[in-house]
Design a protein around this motif. Structure first.
Motif, short mmCIF file in Angstrom:
data_model
loop_
_atom_site.label_atom_id
_atom_site.label_comp_id
_atom_site.label_asym_id
_atom_site.label_seq_id
_atom_site.Cartn_x
_atom_site.Cartn_y
_atom_site.Cartn_z
N THR A 4 0.85 -1.19 0.00
CA THR A 4 0.00 0.00 0.00
C THR A 4 0.89 1.24 0.00
OG1 THR A 4 -1.68 -1.20 1.25
CG2 THR A 4 -1.82 1.22 1.25
N LYS A 5 0.62 2.15 -0.93
CA LYS A 5 1.38 3.40 -0.99
C LYS A 5 0.72 4.43 -0.09
CE LYS A 5 3.30 2.57 -5.51
NZ LYS A 5 3.26 2.90 -6.93
N VAL A 6 1.51 5.00 0.80
CA VAL A 6 1.04 5.98 1.77
C VAL A 6 1.98 7.18 1.70
CG1 VAL A 6 0.60 6.41 4.22
CG2 VAL A 6 0.14 4.15 3.27
N SER A 44 -1.44 11.93 -7.97
CA SER A 44 0.01 11.99 -7.76
C SER A 44 0.25 11.93 -6.26
CB SER A 44 0.59 13.29 -8.34
OG SER A 44 0.21 14.40 -7.54
N TYR A 45 1.48 11.65 -5.86
CA TYR A 45 1.80 11.63 -4.44
C TYR A 45 1.51 12.98 -3.80
CZ TYR A 45 4.28 7.24 -5.40
OH TYR A 45 4.60 5.96 -5.78
N LEU A 49 -1.19 13.83 -0.80
CA LEU A 49 -0.79 14.42 0.48
C LEU A 49 -1.59 15.68 0.78
CD1 LEU A 49 0.95 14.47 3.00
CD2 LEU A 49 2.73 15.62 1.67
N LEU A 50 -1.72 16.55 -0.21
CA LEU A 50 -2.48 17.79 0.02
C LEU A 50 -3.93 17.48 0.38
CD1 LEU A 50 -1.02 20.01 -2.84
CD2 LEU A 50 -0.52 20.18 -0.39
N ARG A 51 -4.55 16.50 -0.30
CA ARG A 51 -5.92 16.10 0.00
C ARG A 51 -6.04 15.55 1.42
NH1 ARG A 51 -7.67 11.36 0.45
NH2 ARG A 51 -6.08 10.39 -0.85
N GLU A 52 -5.13 14.65 1.79
CA GLU A 52 -5.17 14.05 3.12
C GLU A 52 -5.01 15.09 4.23
OE1 GLU A 52 -5.79 11.07 4.35
OE2 GLU A 52 -5.88 9.85 2.55
N LEU A 53 -4.12 16.05 4.03
CA LEU A 53 -3.89 17.07 5.06
C LEU A 53 -5.12 17.97 5.24
CD1 LEU A 53 -0.19 17.96 4.24
CD2 LEU A 53 -1.04 16.61 6.18
N ILE A 82 5.99 7.38 1.64
CA ILE A 82 6.65 8.36 0.81
C ILE A 82 6.49 9.72 1.49
CG2 ILE A 82 6.66 9.41 -1.50
CD1 ILE A 82 4.74 6.54 -1.82
N SER A 83 7.61 10.33 1.87
CA SER A 83 7.51 11.56 2.65
C SER A 83 7.93 12.78 1.83
CB SER A 83 8.36 11.47 3.92
OG SER A 83 9.73 11.37 3.62
#
Length: 131
Positions: A4-6, A44-45, A49-53, A82-83
């Motif tokens: 799973t990509k996180v 995209s990654y 990330l922007l959506r999750e935040l 992926i940070s």
């Protein structure tokens, strides 16, 4: 077994970085982590990330750069974490997945009970910025 990509954000405000404690009833409850979440199909990654935040913390962040990737095997499956390093001038008022949020010094990150997948990222961050 699929991985799973996180994505997660290493979010700076002034000289402090944001960490969040997972709610007790969640998977890995009680552990601290860099906020983020699963990558959805077609994102995209950075978009993920922007959506999750926004979803989890209602926090707008400017992503500066990709930082570090790590793969970790938990009992229930593997994740690729992926940070990205980002900055914000905002504040976290509430969180959907976390019961506490803290702004901490990079050099203090390993003093917190971090989720296993987040530890290598914290170590790399301390190596790079915590000196």
């Amino acid at each position: 077994m699929a991985i799973t990509k996180v994505v997660c954000g290493i979010i700076f405000k002034d000289d402090l970085v944001l960490i969040c404690r997972r709610k007790p009833e969640k998977s890995l409850g009680g552990y601290w982590e860099f906020p983020g979440g699963k990558v959805e199909d077609g994102e995209s990654y950075e978009e993920s990330l922007l959506r999750e935040l926004i979803e989890e913390l209602n926090l707008k962040v400017e992503i500066k750069q990709h930082f570090f990737d790590t793969v970790h095997h938990y009992d229930n499956g593997a994740i690729k974490l992926i940070s990205f390093i980002g900055e914000t001038s905002g504040t976290v008022v509430e969180s959907t997945d976390h019961d506490l949020v803290e702004w901490v010094k990079v050099s203090d990150l390993l003093n917190w009970k971090l989720a296993s997948a987040d530890v290598p990222i914290a170590r790399a961050l301390i190596e790079e910025k915590g000196k």
